[in-house]
Design a protein around this motif. Sequence first.
Motif, PDB file in Angstrom:
ATOM      1  N   ASP A   5      53.238  26.614  59.259  1.00  0.00           N
ATOM      2  CA  ASP A   5      53.208  26.373  60.700  1.00  0.00           C
ATOM      3  C   ASP A   5      52.787  24.957  61.049  1.00  0.00           C
ATOM      4  O   ASP A   5      53.399  24.303  61.872  1.00  0.00           O
ATOM      5  CB  ASP A   5      52.233  27.345  61.388  1.00  0.00           C
ATOM      6  CG  ASP A   5      52.830  28.730  61.476  1.00  0.00           C
ATOM      7  OD1 ASP A   5      54.050  28.815  61.717  1.00  0.00           O
ATOM      8  OD2 ASP A   5      52.098  29.702  61.256  1.00  0.00           O
ATOM      9  N   LYS A   6      51.685  24.523  60.415  1.00  0.00           N
ATOM     10  CA  LYS A   6      51.062  23.280  60.860  1.00  0.00           C
ATOM     11  C   LYS A   6      51.185  22.217  59.764  1.00  0.00           C
ATOM     12  O   LYS A   6      50.769  22.449  58.618  1.00  0.00           O
ATOM     13  CB  LYS A   6      49.579  23.571  61.176  1.00  0.00           C
ATOM     14  CG  LYS A   6      48.915  22.455  61.924  1.00  0.00           C
ATOM     15  CD  LYS A   6      47.518  22.858  62.346  1.00  0.00           C
ATOM     16  CE  LYS A   6      46.760  21.639  62.824  1.00  0.00           C
ATOM     17  NZ  LYS A   6      45.331  21.840  62.884  1.00  0.00           N
ATOM     18  N   VAL A   7      51.767  21.076  60.145  1.00  0.00           N
ATOM     19  CA  VAL A   7      52.105  20.057  59.144  1.00  0.00           C
ATOM     20  C   VAL A   7      51.512  18.711  59.539  1.00  0.00           C
ATOM     21  O   VAL A   7      51.583  18.304  60.708  1.00  0.00           O
ATOM     22  CB  VAL A   7      53.644  19.912  59.025  1.00  0.00           C
ATOM     23  CG1 VAL A   7      54.008  18.857  57.984  1.00  0.00           C
ATOM     24  CG2 VAL A   7      54.298  21.234  58.692  1.00  0.00           C
ATOM     25  N   LEU A   8      50.956  18.011  58.556  1.00  0.00           N
ATOM     26  CA  LEU A   8      50.495  16.632  58.760  1.00  0.00           C
ATOM     27  C   LEU A   8      51.459  15.693  58.045  1.00  0.00           C
ATOM     28  O   LEU A   8      51.771  15.896  56.871  1.00  0.00           O
ATOM     29  CB  LEU A   8      49.089  16.440  58.168  1.00  0.00           C
ATOM     30  CG  LEU A   8      48.591  14.994  58.174  1.00  0.00           C
ATOM     31  CD1 LEU A   8      48.321  14.505  59.604  1.00  0.00           C
ATOM     32  CD2 LEU A   8      47.330  14.837  57.320  1.00  0.00           C
ATOM     33  N   VAL A   9      51.927  14.672  58.763  1.00  0.00           N
ATOM     34  CA  VAL A   9      52.765  13.639  58.159  1.00  0.00           C
ATOM     35  C   VAL A   9      51.932  12.366  58.069  1.00  0.00           C
ATOM     36  O   VAL A   9      51.437  11.876  59.092  1.00  0.00           O
ATOM     37  CB  VAL A   9      54.038  13.378  59.005  1.00  0.00           C
ATOM     38  CG1 VAL A   9      54.871  12.276  58.364  1.00  0.00           C
ATOM     39  CG2 VAL A   9      54.850  14.653  59.182  1.00  0.00           C
ATOM     40  N   ILE A  10      51.776  11.838  56.870  1.00  0.00           N
ATOM     41  CA  ILE A  10      51.013  10.588  56.684  1.00  0.00           C
ATOM     42  C   ILE A  10      52.021   9.456  56.544  1.00  0.00           C
ATOM     43  O   ILE A  10      52.773   9.400  55.569  1.00  0.00           O
ATOM     44  CB  ILE A  10      50.093  10.687  55.449  1.00  0.00           C
ATOM     45  CG1 ILE A  10      49.086  11.839  55.646  1.00  0.00           C
ATOM     46  CG2 ILE A  10      49.368   9.359  55.219  1.00  0.00           C
ATOM     47  CD1 ILE A  10      48.224  12.132  54.439  1.00  0.00           C
ATOM     48  N   GLY A  11      52.087   8.583  57.550  1.00  0.00           N
ATOM     49  CA  GLY A  11      53.042   7.477  57.564  1.00  0.00           C
ATOM     50  C   GLY A  11      54.079   7.660  58.661  1.00  0.00           C
ATOM     51  O   GLY A  11      54.847   8.622  58.637  1.00  0.00           O
ATOM     52  N   GLY A  12      54.066   6.743  59.622  1.00  0.00           N
ATOM     53  CA  GLY A  12      55.006   6.830  60.749  1.00  0.00           C
ATOM     54  C   GLY A  12      56.123   5.810  60.628  1.00  0.00           C
ATOM     55  O   GLY A  12      56.422   5.071  61.560  1.00  0.00           O
ATOM     56  N   GLY A  13      56.748   5.754  59.432  1.00  0.00           N
ATOM     57  CA  GLY A  13      57.903   4.876  59.225  1.00  0.00           C
ATOM     58  C   GLY A  13      59.191   5.684  59.335  1.00  0.00           C
ATOM     59  O   GLY A  13      59.249   6.715  60.025  1.00  0.00           O
ATOM     60  N   VAL A  14      60.219   5.229  58.621  1.00  0.00           N
ATOM     61  CA  VAL A  14      61.547   5.850  58.754  1.00  0.00           C
ATOM     62  C   VAL A  14      61.509   7.332  58.385  1.00  0.00           C
ATOM     63  O   VAL A  14      61.901   8.209  59.172  1.00  0.00           O
ATOM     64  CB  VAL A  14      62.565   5.098  57.858  1.00  0.00           C
ATOM     65  CG1 VAL A  14      63.932   5.748  57.928  1.00  0.00           C
ATOM     66  CG2 VAL A  14      62.642   3.629  58.245  1.00  0.00           C
ATOM     67  N   GLY A  15      61.017   7.652  57.169  1.00  0.00           N
ATOM     68  CA  GLY A  15      61.020   9.035  56.712  1.00  0.00           C
ATOM     69  C   GLY A  15      60.022   9.893  57.465  1.00  0.00           C
ATOM     70  O   GLY A  15      60.302  11.056  57.792  1.00  0.00           O
ATOM     71  N   GLY A  16      58.838   9.336  57.752  1.00  0.00           N
ATOM     72  CA  GLY A  16      57.795  10.109  58.426  1.00  0.00           C
ATOM     73  C   GLY A  16      58.216  10.527  59.830  1.00  0.00           C
ATOM     74  O   GLY A  16      58.008  11.680  60.239  1.00  0.00           O
ATOM     75  N   LEU A  17      58.823   9.607  60.560  1.00  0.00           N
ATOM     76  CA  LEU A  17      59.245   9.954  61.925  1.00  0.00           C
ATOM     77  C   LEU A  17      60.412  10.940  61.878  1.00  0.00           C
ATOM     78  O   LEU A  17      60.475  11.876  62.682  1.00  0.00           O
ATOM     79  CB  LEU A  17      59.632   8.684  62.692  1.00  0.00           C
ATOM     80  CG  LEU A  17      58.462   7.708  62.916  1.00  0.00           C
ATOM     81  CD1 LEU A  17      58.929   6.456  63.646  1.00  0.00           C
ATOM     82  CD2 LEU A  17      57.333   8.376  63.692  1.00  0.00           C
ATOM     83  N   ALA A  18      61.325  10.708  60.918  1.00  0.00           N
ATOM     84  CA  ALA A  18      62.479  11.623  60.820  1.00  0.00           C
ATOM     85  C   ALA A  18      62.020  13.040  60.484  1.00  0.00           C
ATOM     86  O   ALA A  18      62.494  14.020  61.076  1.00  0.00           O
ATOM     87  CB  ALA A  18      63.460  11.107  59.776  1.00  0.00           C
TER      88      ALA A  18
END
Length: 372
Positions: A5-18
């Motif tokens: 359910d709950k996800v953390l993405v570390i890094g707001g670059g190309v892959g992270g935002l996608a």
Amino acid sequence: MAKTDKVLVIGGGVGGLAVAIGLHQRGLQVEVVERSTDWKVYHVGIIVQANFVRALNMLGIGDQAVKAGYAYRGARFCAMDGSVLEELPGDTAVDGLPSDLGLTRPALHQVLTAKVRELGIAVRLGVTFERFHDDGDGVDVAFTDGSCGRYDLVIGADGNYSAVRKALWPEKKPRYTGQGVWRYNVPRPAGLDWSDIYIGKSGGKAGYCPLTETDMYIFAVFEEPGNPRFAPETLADEMKKRLEGYGGILGEAARAIVDPALVVYRPLEACIMPAPWYQGRVVLIGDAAHSATPHLGQGAAMAIEDAVVLAEEMSDRPAGAALDAFMERRFERARLVGTSSIQLGEWEMRPETAGDPIELTDRIRKKLAEPV
Ligand SMILES: Cc1cc2nc3c(=O)[nH]c(=O)nc-3n(C[C@H](O)[C@H](O)[C@H](O)COP(=O)(O)OP(=O)(O)OC[C@H]3O[C@@H](n4cnc5c(N)ncnc54)[C@H](O)[C@@H]3O)c2cc1C
């Protein structure tokens, strides 16, 4: 095991935002932390192909990316005097949208961040993880701003020098491949609708790619023995030295390289992880998992394909099964792109071992047009 359910993405670059966009669209609760405070990207361009357009289209932003960039006809290989040796026209993967595209990094960033904002995805700037602990049922994360959180899945999308990769696989580090890339934006000659790659010079290659109606960028990828550092004020002269001997449009366009502050130089460092790219509930995507050299212009597309596939596999199932399915679909494709990109650079540096770069490039372009 419960579904994710709950996800953390570390890094707001190309892959992270996608991946944040893809997971949000499938109903998961996503947070992004991005280390940089201003979230700016540098000004040069990137070259992308049909699979990039298709992957962004699957996230609902293919149109916006095409509008933000400049669609051209494909890649041409040229001799050093500019005469065309072979044309590799782009094959569209989405009806109504083009295949090969040049776009500035800020333009791509703008397309991704606009969608993230529209969806209301939480992004914290100037924040990263301090440590994480995976107890099998979830991951507890302590952040650098003093906060903490618990997540079903943590995605390391923090690029080539990934701190997430370092935390889990400290022995895996990017390796200098022996070449560096020089880039500079110049005016686009009217009517130029191809990205041209000039081959035949020892140690590397050079060329250009349209970016907008008015601009294109010149790239020069050359062997740089010893991985030297260059004084900032010398960068324009150094780049021009590497472009000596070229004729055609490239020779002409290189005269516009005058401002050392506008030259972007990067040594090429690659790190292709073996499978799997995950441990427990922490997974790597994009450059963190498989950074390669830019010889095939596929880094951004590979990161976005990772994001699309991970989002597809993650809906309605436990993390373990989803991550196995993700690896099954992603590993061989990303490995092929990475090792082929590095191979092209090796051939440039050691021409006596060289195979056929045009054939290899054409083969990979066709392979990547196949569905992910
Ligand atoms: C010289 C060069 C030329 C290239 N040319 C092309 C090209 O023409 N076409 C193409 O498709 N690709 C190209 N690439 C590759 C492409 O830029 C990358 O493959 C792509 O950006 C990978 O996306 P990513 O999200 O994995 O990493 P990135 O886009 O690098 O994003 C990583 C993000 O994570 C953030 N971050 C880093 N560490 C942390 C941390 N500890 N915590 C939180 N956030 C963190 C960074 O600030 C960044 O925003 C090129 C790369 C290089 C170096």
